[in-house]
Write an enzyme that holds these catalytic residues in place. Structure first.
Site, PDB file in Angstrom:
ATOM      1  N   SER A  97       0.841  -1.197   0.000  1.00 24.86           N
ATOM      2  CA  SER A  97       0.000   0.000   0.000  1.00 24.86           C
ATOM      3  C   SER A  97       0.880   1.251   0.000  1.00 24.86           C
ATOM      4  CB  SER A  97      -0.945  -0.053   1.204  1.00 24.86           C
ATOM      5  OG  SER A  97      -1.944   0.925   1.116  1.00 24.86           O
ATOM      6  N   ASP A 124      -8.954  -4.514  -5.550  1.00 21.13           N
ATOM      7  CA  ASP A 124      -8.411  -3.815  -4.392  1.00 21.13           C
ATOM      8  C   ASP A 124      -9.175  -2.502  -4.197  1.00 21.13           C
ATOM      9  OD1 ASP A 124      -6.794  -2.248  -2.601  1.00 21.13           O
ATOM     10  OD2 ASP A 124      -5.071  -3.497  -3.105  1.00 21.13           O
ATOM     11  N   HIS A 154      -7.317  -5.863  -0.086  1.00 18.74           N
ATOM     12  CA  HIS A 154      -6.213  -4.914  -0.228  1.00 18.74           C
ATOM     13  C   HIS A 154      -4.882  -5.633  -0.079  1.00 18.74           C
ATOM     14  CE1 HIS A 154      -4.023  -1.249  -0.160  1.00 18.74           C
ATOM     15  NE2 HIS A 154      -3.820  -1.198   1.140  1.00 18.74           N
TER      16      HIS A 154
END
Length: 485
Positions: free
Chosen positions: A196, A428, A455
């Site tokens: 991320s 995602d 995610h």
């Protein structure tokens, strides 16, 4: 100064231009912390003054299981920004592949401003509650002005508690910290896995120190070329898509509390959000469930489809009893907050704001007309949540930073094309798949795709992802671009 000025040229475990003195001359003193080793190093408070005042950077280590096969250290970052790398280490090693754990010392760290490192502080927990948990309704320029003033007052408290360090928690500085850590660990090259926001940190490192990149995996990638508004629109669309997929799953389970079709579920969700704004739901806790908390409770479950059952349970409680205790628990999970004690278990929430605002290049004052126009765009990509994504005033009122920012990856593409793998998940919600496609293209790196929900992918998807990632990290075998798992 350009982002690459002063970057290391690699080739030795000491940064280019360093004499071995100052922060580069320190030794890591490891201690035992349960099953891990732990230590604290010093990094410059301001990298423009590398010999000046320092702050703490807390690190830990899970040593390679096979020291004879050891390649080096592997730095990891779980994202956020504001996520604790220290807290992530044990979770990472519990899900990583055996080959990878044999070959690397896994090194977690709390980035500057986060957790056990010198932290961003913003005052009492009640002050944090008042700022982050309140409903924000903007219907006029007066509302915009009031929200900017509210942010300025909160930021002033953060600045009083944190000092000048508040504007030094930017991503470029954190990447420079990583190169210092690489040097102190004795590694000629930085091996790294970022998730991320950790992909932004890793890509920034690759831009600053292209010759120091070892093997790097960037999972759940951000597109650094996008504006703040474009990033917001991407996330709005991502969460809308994931929520529709949740509703389809909920309906397929039978007796979905929101209705018998996806469209019924969307309509009921909007009705519940409107209701919570007018009259927050009882939770038997300090705070009732307002619209903002209801939305956070929904959002947090969309990061992993394994949490969808909890979301259904929360909606069942609302629909059958008119109370919101379960949804309130979910919202508190998002904030790293313990509702039984009304205390935060980490500073991730306000560190998120501080880091994003230190990085932000969009400092033009927001007007009500801006928000109206942006709301139209946001609701086109997310009819359910678009209003929420468009309703903030960003970093207006936050102290400005003169930090460097990296918004292109041209140099990294030249230096790291065969050293980096990008991983993207097709559904995602937080880092849409298109961002992974963009980062892979900018880096000239292969794109490894997980066809699924949630995610990021490594450690929470399937063996195909683990095998491809570990094959690269351990044996240097790049997956074919376009490989889908």
């Amino acid at each position: 100064m350009s982002p690459s000025d002063g970057a290391s040229d690699g080739g030795s475990p000491t940064a280019s231009g360093s004499t071995g003195d100052g922060v580069y001359g320190q030794q890591i003193e490891w201690n035992t912390c349960g099953d891990l080793d732990c230590a604290t190093i010093q990094v410059p408070l301001d990298w423009d003054e590398p010999e000046g005042e320092t702050v703490d950077l807390a690190i830990n280590r899970y040593p390679a299981a096979d020291q004879d096969a050891r390649i080096g250290s592997l730095l990891i970052n779980p994202g956020g920004p504001g996520g604790s790398g220290l807290g992530y280490t044990e979770a990472f090693v519990s899900s990583a592949g055996t080959d990878l754990l044999d070959a690397y010392d896994v090194v977690g760290f709390d980035p500057r401003g986060v957790g056990e490192s010198t932290p961003v502080a913003c005052g009492a927990d009640s002050t944090i509650d008042d700022y982050y948990m309140a409903d924000v309704v903007i219907e006029s320029q007066a509302d915009v002005d009031a929200e900017v003033q509210r942010t300025a007052a909160f930021a002033a408290g953060c600045e009083q508690a944190t000092g000048d360090f508040l504007t030094e928690v930017d991503t470029v500085s954190a990447a420079r910290d990583m190169d210092l850590l690489r040097s102190l660990l004795g590694d000629n090259a930085l091996h790294y896995m970022g998730f991320s926001y950790g992909t932004q940190l890793g890509a920034t490192y690759a831009e600053l120190f292209p010759e120091n990149v070892g093997r790097m995996v960037l999972d759940g990638a951000l597109d650094l070329t996008l504006t703040d508004q474009d990033l917001t629109l991407g996330q709005a669309g991502g969460f809308e898509n994931s929520y529709r997929n949740y509703l389809a799953w909920c309906v397929d389970q039978g007796d979905c509390p929101l209705g018998s079709t996806v469209e019924e579920g969307l309509a009921e969700t909007t009705a519940l959000l409107d209701m919570a704004l007018e009259e927050p739901l009882f939770t038997a806790s300090t705070h009732d469930l307002n619209r903002n908390l209801l939305l956070y409770g929904i959002i947090v479950t969309l990061y992993d489809e394994a949490s969808w059952g909890y979301l259904t349970q929360a909606f069942e409680e609302i629909e059958t009893t008119g109370t919101g205790a379960v949804m309130y628990q979910l919202a508190n999970f998002y904030f790293d907050r313990d509702p039984s004690t009304d205390t935060y278990t980490s500073n991730s929430t306000w560190a998120f704001t501080a880091i994003n605002c230190a990085d932000s290049t969009d400092r033009e004052a927001t007007t009500f007309a801006d928000i109206e126009d942006f709301t139209v765009e946001a609701e086109e990509v997310s009819p359910t949540f678009g209003w929420w994504f468009a309703s903030g005033t960003g970093c207006d009122g936050w102290p400005e930073s003169d930090a460097e920012t990296v918004t292109s990856l041209d140099e990294a593409a030249a230096g790291g094309a065969d050293k980096i793998v990008v991983v993207g998940t097709t559904n995602d919600p937080a880092t849409p798949y298109a961002w992974a496609e963009a980062m892979a293209d900018q880096l000239g790196a292969p794109l490894l795709t997980y066809d699924g929900e949630g995610h990021t992918a490594y450690g929470r998807s399937n063996a195909c992802i683990v095998d491809n990632v570990d094959g690269f990290m351990v044996d240097g075998e790049l997956p074919d671009s376009g490989t889908r798992c």
